[in-house]
Design an enzyme around this catalytic site. Structure first.
Site, PDB file in Angstrom:
ATOM      1  N   GLY A 192      42.610  41.633  46.129  1.00  0.00           N
ATOM      2  CA  GLY A 192      42.277  40.261  46.496  1.00  0.00           C
ATOM      3  C   GLY A 192      42.289  39.361  45.277  1.00  0.00           C
ATOM      4  O   GLY A 192      42.955  39.653  44.265  1.00  0.00           O
ATOM      5  N   SER A 193      41.531  38.295  45.355  1.00  0.00           N
ATOM      6  CA  SER A 193      41.574  37.278  44.293  1.00  0.00           C
ATOM      7  C   SER A 193      40.724  37.688  43.086  1.00  0.00           C
ATOM      8  O   SER A 193      39.765  38.450  43.230  1.00  0.00           O
ATOM      9  CB  SER A 193      41.036  35.961  44.849  1.00  0.00           C
ATOM     10  OG  SER A 193      39.703  36.163  45.285  1.00  0.00           O
ATOM     11  N   PRO A 194      41.039  37.178  41.904  1.00  0.00           N
ATOM     12  CA  PRO A 194      40.206  37.455  40.723  1.00  0.00           C
ATOM     13  C   PRO A 194      38.754  37.023  40.934  1.00  0.00           C
ATOM     14  O   PRO A 194      37.837  37.698  40.469  1.00  0.00           O
ATOM     15  CB  PRO A 194      40.884  36.644  39.610  1.00  0.00           C
ATOM     16  CG  PRO A 194      42.311  36.520  40.048  1.00  0.00           C
ATOM     17  CD  PRO A 194      42.267  36.438  41.547  1.00  0.00           C
ATOM     18  N   VAL A 196      36.870  36.991  43.716  1.00  0.00           N
ATOM     19  CA  VAL A 196      36.120  38.001  44.469  1.00  0.00           C
ATOM     20  C   VAL A 196      36.129  39.340  43.711  1.00  0.00           C
ATOM     21  O   VAL A 196      35.155  40.099  43.770  1.00  0.00           O
ATOM     22  CB  VAL A 196      36.673  38.134  45.909  1.00  0.00           C
ATOM     23  CG1 VAL A 196      35.888  39.167  46.696  1.00  0.00           C
ATOM     24  CG2 VAL A 196      36.619  36.792  46.632  1.00  0.00           C
ATOM     25  N   GLY A 197      37.189  39.590  42.971  1.00  0.00           N
ATOM     26  CA  GLY A 197      37.244  40.809  42.147  1.00  0.00           C
ATOM     27  C   GLY A 197      36.033  40.913  41.222  1.00  0.00           C
ATOM     28  O   GLY A 197      35.450  41.996  41.038  1.00  0.00           O
ATOM     29  N   GLU A 214      43.005  45.203  42.250  1.00  0.00           N
ATOM     30  CA  GLU A 214      44.390  44.708  42.341  1.00  0.00           C
ATOM     31  C   GLU A 214      44.280  43.221  42.622  1.00  0.00           C
ATOM     32  O   GLU A 214      43.983  42.818  43.743  1.00  0.00           O
ATOM     33  CB  GLU A 214      45.151  45.418  43.471  1.00  0.00           C
ATOM     34  CG  GLU A 214      45.363  46.912  43.262  1.00  0.00           C
ATOM     35  CD  GLU A 214      46.354  47.233  42.149  1.00  0.00           C
ATOM     36  OE1 GLU A 214      46.886  46.297  41.530  1.00  0.00           O
ATOM     37  OE2 GLU A 214      46.583  48.425  41.889  1.00  0.00           O
ATOM     38  N   CYS A 248      51.167  38.312  46.215  1.00  0.00           N
ATOM     39  CA  CYS A 248      50.493  38.389  44.904  1.00  0.00           C
ATOM     40  C   CYS A 248      51.499  38.464  43.759  1.00  0.00           C
ATOM     41  O   CYS A 248      51.242  37.973  42.673  1.00  0.00           O
ATOM     42  CB  CYS A 248      49.560  39.588  44.856  1.00  0.00           C
ATOM     43  SG  CYS A 248      50.398  41.146  45.180  1.00  0.00           S
TER      44      CYS A 248
HETATM   45  P1  NAD Z   1      40.086  37.287  48.757  1.00  0.00           P
HETATM   46  O1  NAD Z   1      39.679  37.731  47.407  1.00  0.00           O
HETATM   47  O2  NAD Z   1      39.563  35.999  49.259  1.00  0.00           O
HETATM   48  O3  NAD Z   1      39.669  38.392  49.853  1.00  0.00           O
HETATM   49  C1  NAD Z   1      39.987  39.754  49.691  1.00  0.00           C
HETATM   50  C2  NAD Z   1      38.973  40.585  50.445  1.00  0.00           C
HETATM   51  O4  NAD Z   1      37.672  40.331  49.916  1.00  0.00           O
HETATM   52  C3  NAD Z   1      38.898  40.291  51.945  1.00  0.00           C
HETATM   53  O5  NAD Z   1      38.744  41.508  52.645  1.00  0.00           O
HETATM   54  C4  NAD Z   1      37.654  39.433  52.065  1.00  0.00           C
HETATM   55  O6  NAD Z   1      37.016  39.579  53.289  1.00  0.00           O
HETATM   56  C5  NAD Z   1      36.774  39.956  50.946  1.00  0.00           C
HETATM   57  N1  NAD Z   1      35.876  38.925  50.408  1.00  0.00           N
HETATM   58  C6  NAD Z   1      36.091  37.592  50.338  1.00  0.00           C
HETATM   59  N2  NAD Z   1      35.047  36.984  49.749  1.00  0.00           N
HETATM   60  C7  NAD Z   1      34.141  37.933  49.452  1.00  0.00           C
HETATM   61  C8  NAD Z   1      32.867  37.943  48.835  1.00  0.00           C
HETATM   62  N3  NAD Z   1      32.287  36.827  48.411  1.00  0.00           N
HETATM   63  N4  NAD Z   1      32.230  39.125  48.679  1.00  0.00           N
HETATM   64  C9  NAD Z   1      32.802  40.255  49.089  1.00  0.00           C
HETATM   65  N5  NAD Z   1      34.021  40.318  49.689  1.00  0.00           N
HETATM   66  C10 NAD Z   1      34.677  39.185  49.871  1.00  0.00           C
HETATM   67  O7  NAD Z   1      41.677  37.332  48.759  1.00  0.00           O
HETATM   68  P2  NAD Z   1      42.669  36.913  49.927  1.00  0.00           P
HETATM   69  O8  NAD Z   1      42.618  35.435  50.099  1.00  0.00           O
HETATM   70  O9  NAD Z   1      42.490  37.783  51.113  1.00  0.00           O
HETATM   71  O10 NAD Z   1      44.064  37.320  49.250  1.00  0.00           O
HETATM   72  C11 NAD Z   1      44.687  36.496  48.300  1.00  0.00           C
HETATM   73  C12 NAD Z   1      44.450  36.985  46.891  1.00  0.00           C
HETATM   74  O11 NAD Z   1      44.687  38.374  46.799  1.00  0.00           O
HETATM   75  C13 NAD Z   1      45.403  36.341  45.895  1.00  0.00           C
HETATM   76  O12 NAD Z   1      44.716  36.061  44.700  1.00  0.00           O
HETATM   77  C14 NAD Z   1      46.446  37.418  45.662  1.00  0.00           C
HETATM   78  O13 NAD Z   1      47.141  37.309  44.447  1.00  0.00           O
HETATM   79  C15 NAD Z   1      45.599  38.643  45.743  1.00  0.00           C
HETATM   80  N6  NAD Z   1      46.396  39.816  46.085  1.00  0.00           N
HETATM   81  C16 NAD Z   1      46.589  40.772  45.146  1.00  0.00           C
HETATM   82  C17 NAD Z   1      47.381  41.867  45.452  1.00  0.00           C
HETATM   83  C18 NAD Z   1      47.652  42.956  44.450  1.00  0.00           C
HETATM   84  O14 NAD Z   1      48.057  44.031  44.862  1.00  0.00           O
HETATM   85  N7  NAD Z   1      47.438  42.725  43.160  1.00  0.00           N
HETATM   86  C19 NAD Z   1      47.950  41.991  46.713  1.00  0.00           C
HETATM   87  C20 NAD Z   1      47.716  40.986  47.644  1.00  0.00           C
HETATM   88  C21 NAD Z   1      46.930  39.897  47.330  1.00  0.00           C
END
Ligand code: NAD
Length: 466
Positions: A192-194, A196-197, A214, A248
């Site tokens: 997901g996003s940096p 939330v990471g 990731e 991503c």
């Molecule tokens: P996101 O970080 O918003 O959400 C990812 C996951 O985290 C979801 O399951 C969501 O429900 C959960 N989440 C959201 N907010 C949270 C919180 N506060 N606490 C705990 N969990 C939470 O990302 P997104 O919008 O679903 O995806 C887009 C992002 O993911 C982009 O930054 C993209 O570059 C990245 N991404 C990376 C890869 C990779 O393999 N490196 C692949 C796909 C997407």
């Protein structure tokens, strides 16, 4: 206690109890369940296509190529290689350990949490699940809340293949995920996003749970003067517009040599016209109104600050569409150069010397991918040596993720740890060091008490020779 908390507690507890069983499962048992998973995916193929059409408007070709095929190919790779990967590996001794047996034994981490995003919702949930299960773990899978149709199919597949105590899908938004993150998992794999990471990593730190992150960020595309832009533009457009830029690893912005700027603009327009217009039916839609607004705001912000939209720019809220939009005259004050775009917007930066590009990349967060189009070995080497990124892809787009023997992952801001293939297996395994020495004569026999002068002399020799 709220109901969802009770449910999560109960699932987590049954997985903790089952974890030793999963750990003790044989390679044959794991391969059998992977085969069942493969069959279930094949059976649900048309439902997966329909679900991705409903959630994201993804074309069937793209669903096949980027959602289903990578998972099937990963399952087959694991079924072919698992026996070898799970074997303990003997390592050589040096003189100090003569007569000992030393080996590295991969063991499952235990109870794992996989959190996945919405952009490749089928692939990114299941590809990591394959690695986790194959490595002998139990898994709670928490997919994105923004893809309900895909989640429904994944849930059905998982329920057909696995008992709850082995793998369970738990749906939820921030509240549920926050609660999940309080549990003492043995490993968390987050995509997901940096932003939330960081939340995930902070929560994991409380339990000293290991994490794989990731993440995303701004991946540059560098083009030098050796490239025939008209020939390369179909590839460039595909790399940018796959899943409508919601990838991503999509090239986020482009660095073009000053003399080639106009050629790039003309080739971009002509290729959009030829390959995508008028209906853009091959292109997925923007996931939801919130993301559409974010992207159109970026375009508005860039225009207000003096950028030029030189191609595209049309956006329609009702169809959640935005044309492939090329923007020039951008600077770092603009949102299009500050934020990860994750959409069909392509800002263009102009350079005179490659050294400027290197300096820019060095001064920004390390990207997930650095793309380079060039026929010059010298230029390729310069970028390879002087920039850091999760991956460097030369003269192509996106396809490095399909390579069975390359790790997938970012570095620092774009992620940590690695996924897919053998690297995915390693991520979900602990590499246990196993050493068996001669019970009566080994290095420790020599070092035992009492500490005499002759032992001191011996240590001095060690210091000199080992
Ligand atoms: P996101 O970080 O918003 O959400 C990812 C996951 O985290 C979801 O399951 C969501 O429900 C959960 N989440 C959201 N907010 C949270 C919180 N506060 N606490 C705990 N969990 C939470 O990302 P997104 O919008 O679903 O995806 C887009 C992002 O993911 C982009 O930054 C993209 O570059 C990245 N991404 C990376 C890869 C990779 O393999 N490196 C692949 C796909 C997407």
């Amino acid at each position: 206690m709220i109901q969802f908390q009770q449910q999560i507690d109960s699932i987590f507890d049954t997985q903790v109890q089952y974890a030793n069983h999963a750990k003790a499962s044989t390679v044959t048992e794991r391969k059998t369940v992977l085969f069942k998973l493969e069959q279930a995916i094949l059976m649900h193929q048309s439902m997966i296509e329909l679900a991705l059409m409903a959630d994201l408007g993804k074309h069937r070709v793209e669903v096949g190529a980027t959602e289903i095929f990578p998972v099937l190919s990963e399952i087959r790779l694991f079924r072919r290689k698992l026996k070898r990967w799970t074997k303990s590996k003997s390592v050589r001794n040096n003189l100090l350990f003569i007569g000992s047996k030393a080996s590295i034994v991969p063991e499952p981490k235990g109870v794992c949490l996989i959190i996945s995003p919405w952009n490749y919702p089928f692939q990114l949930a299941l590809i990591n699940l394959v690695a986790a299960v194959a490595a002998g773990n139990t898994v709670i899978l928490k997919p994105s809340e923004f893809v309900p149709a895909v989640n429904k199919v994944i849930k059905q597949i998982i329920e057909d293949v696995f008992p709850v105590n082995w793998v369970t899908l738990v749906e939820g938004e921030i509240e549920e995920t926050t609660y999940l993150l309080t549990k003492k998992f043995h490993h968390i794999h987050f995509t997901g996003s940096p932003t939330v990471g960081k939340i995930v990593m902070a929560a994991a730190a409380k339990n000293l749970t290991s994490v794989t992150l990731e993440l995303g960020g701004k991946s540059p595309l560098i083009i030098d003067e050796t490239v025939d832009l008209r020939k390369m533009m179909p590839k460039i457009l595909w790399g940018k517009m796959m899943n409508n830029g919601q990838t991503c690893i999509a090239p986020d912005y482009v660095f073009i040599q000053r003399d080639q700027k106009q050629v790039f603009i003309e080739a971009f327009k002509a290729t959009v016209e030829e390959l995508l217009s008028p209906s853009f039916s091959d292109v997925a839609r923007i996931i939801n109104p919130k993301q559409w607004e974010r992207l159109t705001n970026y375009i508005g912000d860039a225009k207000r600050r003096g950028a030029n939209v030189v191609a595209g720019g049309e956006a329609h809220m009702d169809s959640l569409s935005i044309e492939p939009t090329l923007i020039t005259n951008v600077n770092e004050e603009m949102l299009v150069m500050k934020e990860e775009l994750f959409g069909p917007i392509f800002p263009m930066m102009v350079y005179d010397h490659l050294a400027e590009v290197v300096a820019y990349i060095q001064n920004h967060e390390k990207p997930l991918v650095c793309y380079m189009l060039s026929h010059s070995k010298i230029n390729q080497e310069l970028i390879r040596r002087q920039t850091s990124s999760g991956a460097l892809l030369i003269n192509d787009f996106l396809v490095h993720v399909m390579h069975p023997n390359l790790p997938f992952g970012g570095v620092n801001h774009s992620g940590m740890g690695q996924s897919t293939g053998y690297f995915g297996f390693l991520t979900f395994s602990h590499q246990k060091a196993v050493l068996q020495t001669n019970a009566y004569l080994s290095i420790s026999t020599i070092l035992n008490f009492p500490y005499t002068d002759s032992k001191r002399r011996l240590i001095k020799l060690f210091m000199q020779y080992f």
